[in-house]
Motif scaffolding. Structure first.
Motif, short mmCIF file in Angstrom:
data_model
loop_
_atom_site.label_atom_id
_atom_site.label_comp_id
_atom_site.label_asym_id
_atom_site.label_seq_id
_atom_site.Cartn_x
_atom_site.Cartn_y
_atom_site.Cartn_z
N THR A 158 31.79 31.81 45.17
CA THR A 158 30.69 32.25 44.34
C THR A 158 30.92 31.72 42.93
O THR A 158 32.04 31.33 42.59
CB THR A 158 30.58 33.79 44.36
N TYR A 159 29.86 31.64 42.16
CA TYR A 159 30.01 31.14 40.79
C TYR A 159 29.09 31.93 39.87
O TYR A 159 27.90 31.72 39.82
CB TYR A 159 29.73 29.64 40.70
N PRO A 160 29.68 32.86 39.12
CA PRO A 160 28.90 33.80 38.32
C PRO A 160 28.14 33.13 37.18
O PRO A 160 28.60 32.13 36.62
CB PRO A 160 29.95 34.76 37.76
N TRP A 161 27.00 33.71 36.87
CA TRP A 161 26.21 33.29 35.70
C TRP A 161 26.58 34.20 34.53
O TRP A 161 26.25 35.39 34.54
CB TRP A 161 24.72 33.40 36.00
N VAL A 357 35.07 30.83 42.54
CA VAL A 357 36.09 31.74 43.06
C VAL A 357 35.78 32.07 44.50
O VAL A 357 34.62 32.25 44.88
CB VAL A 357 36.19 33.04 42.22
N GLY A 358 36.83 32.11 45.31
CA GLY A 358 36.67 32.39 46.73
C GLY A 358 36.15 33.81 46.95
O GLY A 358 36.32 34.69 46.11
N ALA A 366 46.76 32.95 42.55
CA ALA A 366 47.88 32.52 41.70
C ALA A 366 47.59 31.18 41.04
O ALA A 366 47.93 30.95 39.88
CB ALA A 366 49.15 32.43 42.54
N ALA A 367 46.91 30.29 41.78
CA ALA A 367 46.66 28.95 41.25
C ALA A 367 45.40 28.91 40.39
O ALA A 367 45.04 27.86 39.88
CB ALA A 367 46.53 27.96 42.41
N TYR A 368 44.72 30.05 40.25
CA TYR A 368 43.47 30.06 39.49
C TYR A 368 43.72 29.81 38.01
O TYR A 368 44.73 30.26 37.44
CB TYR A 368 42.76 31.41 39.65
N SER A 369 42.75 29.15 37.37
CA SER A 369 42.80 28.97 35.92
C SER A 369 42.52 30.33 35.26
O SER A 369 42.01 31.24 35.92
CB SER A 369 41.75 27.96 35.50
N PRO A 370 42.80 30.46 33.96
CA PRO A 370 42.50 31.74 33.29
C PRO A 370 41.03 32.13 33.43
O PRO A 370 40.71 33.31 33.62
CB PRO A 370 42.86 31.46 31.82
N LEU A 371 40.12 31.13 33.37
CA LEU A 371 38.70 31.47 33.51
C LEU A 371 38.40 31.98 34.92
O LEU A 371 37.64 32.93 35.10
CB LEU A 371 37.82 30.26 33.20
N VAL A 376 37.19 36.59 38.60
CA VAL A 376 37.57 37.55 39.64
C VAL A 376 37.47 38.97 39.09
O VAL A 376 36.93 39.87 39.74
CB VAL A 376 38.99 37.26 40.16
N GLU A 377 37.98 39.17 37.86
CA GLU A 377 37.91 40.51 37.25
C GLU A 377 36.47 40.97 37.10
O GLU A 377 36.12 42.10 37.42
CB GLU A 377 38.53 40.48 35.84
#
Lengths: 433, 315
Positions: A158-161, A357-358, A366-371, A376-377
């Motif tokens: 998914t990719y949030p707006w 994000v999956g 763990a491999a995710y960038s800070p963004l 995810v949060e």
């Protein structure tokens, strides 16, 4: 510079089938990537030998390479080959599904999936969901479920707006991230005082401004009303809709003028140059920022308008996979779909694509960038996830009726009454079956 | 003209016709078979690939169908689609109007400009080939490239045109001017196309006629009006038909500029949006297509009637 968004969330670019029947080996070669031995046999015999054919509706480097990595991992794990058929079928999907489609294909959640499920063109994937659906966000599950209560799409990412901005620019000027409409408006005035346009704004292709409408309508009237409206159950002439446009009109002076002649890439460029401070866009916009520009990016969720609804909803379109109703290799297709639904597969993909994000509950972050971590949060803390206007309503309503209406409003906000009446008339003519 | 140069095509004079008919009787069986195949195959192809789909499209315009399953799933709805299109489809009337504007601009500006360039370049100027290639180039460029080029020219923030003029005009987004911007781009292509056709026609004009006229004291303009232009008549027929077709089927440029919305609506775009797009309102789109067909016939039929009548008068 790509002229079409990589992720399909609106009316996409001209769909020229770039490579018909491009097999995995060939696709990799063309992409200048490491050749993949033993997978793409270079003949259609793959399917007979127990392989699965896959329709990849993408041609940009990042998603292509990402999927190649995922399929390679799948083949290593199961021994089942995946033959990738790269073609851009977004606008021809109707014909594609009825001609000689691949077993499994990329598609979008929401109405765009439901239509094909109801027509019987794609297969029921509830059994896959039973195995990989644990812990998947409820909004994602709903978006993958058709009217009959069964799931027809296995979600992948998914990719949030959200609203992107440059922390360095904010810090320099002592600006704070706004959380309410009042704060947004006073921040906007402060930005204008420094000669910076608060919001970069584009709507040349018509789908871009749907994001602003979604955000405002969900903030003003709430998620439930928003979805009922898009479902044809509420009227566009309702005073509540009118109120959304009133707020938008009030905010329009904070947006770049000339949006109807600007591409979303140009809007992103104006943020990169510091001419505009903020941009509401899907996370695919991150591709427009490179190196230090990309590191100097952060985002916030659209500010609250009505306290009753707070910031409780966000557009987070889900992309995933459907299986055609009558695949050549049903067992292999289900096996592939079960794999794609796992956190492991989504983790492999995330190594290539840092913008999404999956959707799986156990995806390795763990491999995710800070963004990505922050996405995810946000997704975890936002109770209501919408799919974006053109996925939350009928396709034969979104493009023909809503796009011209939003463009007419942006060009001349004073004519909104007549525009909304026209939208409602078209809704009544469209939502009949 | 009629005495020295009979019309090159069309109905031959009566005498010749009678002779030819008599000739047809002498065809052997083999010749008949060859003729039948040569006429029959194209006829069948044209019926199957042109007239069949066209008539089917007209039939579909009276139905409601989402494009899934058999044709028999289409639900007859009578004239409902047409009623919806003309009363409840905001882009329709602008699209019709834009198609007419497109046609008028092509006929009045673009095509004559192509003719002018052809006449100028026919004078064997130094470097005429370079000019010809440069002007014809847009015709051979791919649609994606043409769209990209004009995007670079018209972009409001970073475009060439605003940079050169020092302006801040929203060429694509402002619905009061974007049609003219698109027409400039479309004419850019069309002029080159027309120029090449007329250049070919000009090569066929006997220079002796022009010399004779010049010797008789005709000026440049008079030679053009009374010698060159009448000799170009056959080419002009082709060019006019092409101009009308190009104007009515205009699609690619507006589609790449802004998907044919917000001031750039055209009937062809509406057909595509409804039929090929995900929306799949086949009946609805067919109704728009049928209207476009009627508009096309409305232009082409009177024109052909006039041309054929002239031919008959000439022979």
């Amino acid at each position: 510079m790509p002229t079409t968004p990589r992720h399909r969330h609106g009316r996409p670019g001209p769909s020229v089938p770039l490579a018909r029947r491009t097999f995995l080996g060939g696709a990799l070669g063309a992409g200048g990537l490491a050749a993949l031995a033993g997978c793409g046999g270079g003949s259609s015999g793959d399917a007979d030998a127990g392989g699965v054919t896959f329709g990849l509706n993408a041609n940009a480097a990042i998603p292509t390479a990402g999927y190649d990595a995922v399929f390679r991992a799948f083949t290593e794990e199961t021994g089942t080959a995946v033959t990738v058929n790269r073609l851009l079928y977004t606008e021809q999907v109707n014909n594609y599904l009825q001609s000689a489609p691949d077993d499994v294909l990329i598609w979008n959640a929401g109405y765009r999936m439901r239509f094909f499920a109801e027509q019987g063109l794609v297969g029921d994937l509830s059994e896959v969901w039973a195995e990989v659906g644990d812990g998947v966000a409820d909004g994602v599950r709903q978006a993958c479920t058709a009217a009959d209560g069964q799931q027809y799409l296995v979600p992948f990412y998914t990719y949030p707006w959200v609203v992107y901005y440059r922390p360095s620019l904010f810090a320099e000027n002592g600006w704070e991230v706004p959380t309410t409409l009042d704060e947004l408006e006073s921040l906007g005035s402060a930005m204008q005082g420094r000669g910076v346009t608060p919001f970069a704004f584009a709507d040349q292709e018509g789908w871009e401004a749907m994001g602003t409408f979604d955000a405002l309508n969900m903030r003003v009237n709430g998620y439930d009303f928003h979805l009922s409206l898009l479902d044809g159950a509420e009227s566009w002439t309702d005073p509540r809709v009118r109120e959304t446009f009133r707020v938008w009109e009030q905010l329009l002076p904070l947006h770049q003028t000339g949006a109807l002649g600007r591409t979303w890439q140009d809007a992103a460029a104006s943020v990169q140059r510091g001419e505009s401070a903020m941009l509401l866009m899907g996370s695919f916009v991150l591709d427009q920022f490179e190196g230090p520009d990309r590191d100097d990016l952060d985002f916030f969720v659209y500010p609250e308008v009505e306290a009753e609804h707070g910031q409780d909803a966000v557009d987070a379109p889900v992309d995933g996979f459907m299986m055609v109703a009558d695949p050549d290799n049903r067992d292999g297709s289900l096996e592939l779909l079960r794999y794609l639904g796992t956190g492991a597969a989504q983790g492999v993909y995330a190594q290539t694509d840092a913008n999404t994000v999956g959707t799986a509950a156990d995806v390795d972050t763990a491999a995710y960038s800070p963004l990505q971590q922050k996405f995810v949060e946000v997704l975890a803390s936002t109770p209501n996830l919408a799919q974006y206007l053109d996925r939350d309503t009928r396709p034969d309503f979104a493009a023909p009726a809503v796009i011209p209406a939003l463009q007419a409003f942006i060009e001349d906000p004073s004519g909104v009454e007549a525009v909304l009446e026209q939208v409602q008339q078209q809704a009544e003519a469209t939502f009949v079956d | 003209m009629t005495t020295t140069a009979p019309a090159p095509t069309g109905t031959p004079p009566r005498e010749a016709g009678r002779r030819r008919r008599r000739g047809a009787a002498h065809l052997g069986r083999r010749d008949t078979a060859v003729l039948a195949a040569m006429l029959g195959v194209p006829l069948l192809l044209s019926l199957a690939l042109v007239w069949g789909p066209a008539l089917l499209s007209v039939a579909l315009s009276f139905t409601r169908w989402n494009g899934v399953g058999e044709l028999t799933d289409a639900v007859p709805v009578g004239l409902e689609n047409y009623r919806q299109v003309v009363t409840n489809y905001p882009p329709f009337w602008p699209a019709l109007q834009h198609n007419v504007v497109w046609l008028v601009v092509f006929l009045v500006l673009a095509t004559p400009t192509g003719l002018l360039l052809a006449v100028l370049l026919d004078k064997e100027l130094r470097g005429t080939r370079v000019y010809q290639s440069a002007i014809f180039l847009p015709v051979v460029l791919s649609l994606a490239l043409v769209g990209f080029i004009w995007q670079l020219v018209y972009s409001r923030d970073q475009g060439l045109l605003n940079a050169v003029l020092g302006t801040d005009v929203d060429w694509v987004g402002d619905s009061s001017i974007n049609l003219w911007a698109a027409l400039l781009a479309a004419s850019w292509r069309h002029v080159g196309y027309v120029m090449v056709l007329f250049l070919a026609g000009l090569k066929g004009v006997d220079p002796a006629l022009k010399e004779a006229a010049a010797l008789d004291g005709a000026g440049e303009v008079q030679v053009f009006r009374h010698v060159t232009l009448p000799s170009l008549a056959p080419t002009s027929v082709v060019v006019l038909v092409i101009t009308v077709i190009e104007a009515l089927r205009a699609f690619d440029l507006v589609y790449v500029l802004n998907r044919g919305r917000n001031g750039l609506e055209l009937l062809s775009v509406l057909v595509t949006d409804n039929i090929i797009g995900e929306a799949s309102r086949i009946g609805y789109g067919s109704a728009v297509a049928t209207i476009l067909l009627v508009v096309s016939l409305g232009v082409i039929v009177p024109y052909l009637v006039v041309v054929l009548r002239e031919r008959r008068g000439a022979s």
